[in-house]
Design an enzyme around this catalytic site. Sequence first.
Site, mmCIF file in Angstrom:
data_model
loop_
_atom_site.group_PDB
_atom_site.id
_atom_site.type_symbol
_atom_site.label_atom_id
_atom_site.label_comp_id
_atom_site.label_asym_id
_atom_site.label_seq_id
_atom_site.Cartn_x
_atom_site.Cartn_y
_atom_site.Cartn_z
ATOM 1 C CG HIS A 1 -5.389 3.546 6.846
ATOM 2 N ND1 HIS A 1 -5.255 3.498 8.321
ATOM 3 C CD2 HIS A 1 -6.090 2.431 6.271
ATOM 4 C CE1 HIS A 1 -5.341 2.196 8.625
ATOM 5 N NE2 HIS A 1 -6.050 1.606 7.141
ATOM 6 C CD GLU A 2 -7.322 1.906 2.621
ATOM 7 O OE1 GLU A 2 -6.961 0.799 2.514
ATOM 8 O OE2 GLU A 2 -8.359 2.183 3.509
ATOM 9 C CG HIS B 1 -3.319 -1.195 4.395
ATOM 10 N ND1 HIS B 1 -3.006 -1.742 5.724
ATOM 11 C CD2 HIS B 1 -4.564 -0.544 4.838
ATOM 12 C CE1 HIS B 1 -3.858 -1.412 6.586
ATOM 13 N NE2 HIS B 1 -4.781 -0.851 6.051
ATOM 14 C CD GLU C 1 -7.001 -1.754 9.305
ATOM 15 O OE1 GLU C 1 -7.263 -0.281 9.260
ATOM 16 O OE2 GLU C 1 -7.370 -2.463 8.295
#
Length: 385
Positions: free
Chosen positions: A182-183, A186, A275
């Site tokens: 997930h990071e 980003h 998100e």
Amino acid sequence: MAATSQSTWRVRARLLVLGVVLVAFDAVAVAAAYVLGYLAVGLAPLLWNDFGALFGAGIDTGVLVPVVAVGTPVVLIAQSVFGYRMTLRAGLSDATDPAASSPDSIAAMRRKIDREETVQAVRDRVERLAHTADMATPEVSIVESATPNSFVASRPGERTLFVTTALVERLADDELDAVLAHELAHLKHGDSVVMTAAAFLPTVTDRWQTVAVGVLRRSFLTGWLFAGDDADARTLIAGQFELVLVVFALASLPVVAALSLASTACYRLLSRIREYAADAGAVAICGSPGAMASALETLTTDHRPEQDLRTARTGVRELCVLPDAIEAVDEADEADATSVAGRIGGGWARLRVWLLPGSHPDIDDRIDTLRDRQRAVDDPDESAF
């Protein structure tokens, strides 16, 4: 496939629009700084009691356009440079453990060894996931914190992924991979650069308000209002200079408060939008929507924040995978309710709660979206109908 592509384009369009709004806020901030500079110069004759010369020269609106044209890119550069540094400082603020400060402490030595092993293990995971995502591996920092969370901070040429020790301890291997992915999403999408830069203006305006209120609390002229019953907090600063400071602080507070409110709203809207895209990116990297959903469920079970974090200080929270601050707000810094200014501050905090959007979309909505993706993976024939 078409629906996913359309959704991706909507997210990118929203990020672009909010990026443009962010630049617009920078331009407004430069204009406000110019006006406040004029106010400071106009009040200067008070220092030598020349009341007739106050604001003798009118504000030159013709200079405002070139000032904004030059100042806005300068602010953007400052956002990239100092926003990244402020984020690193905030992320590492909890990393110092007083119990581990003594080299003679066996517990401290063991903690250091454990931490080094944790850092290496997380770096190995990040390197493997980054290779899968076909991207460069970022720096990895482990933060000593009881709050399970993670976030990334980046600027061109520098990228850092933060993971708290509580996150590593609480999650299973597949869940940890999903959060790290997930990071990385980003970073790959580039929204971490925008978010890191966007943190600059809310943080600066928040600090300006803190300094201005501090001047008013310590001033002999306004201490009765801002310091409440604490007479020791009131001191005569320096005659006429104090008067200039007080007038300037009072005049700047509404301007800076409005900028803080607007820039924080933009910052949180950016946080909300990014998100869902990062959740989808995590699925693309680690291949398991269920693992990401399970991680969110694990991290939110019996871990609801005790306070409304929308009223907490702007900082790392908006960058995190969950809307929980890595560093808690110090209760000693809360507004003093016994003073008039304290009550005004409490009202301002409640107004912020009412006006500002939440920093993250609803966790249950994110989990439901991921569960739907997992069902589509498990039973593609059923999802086609």
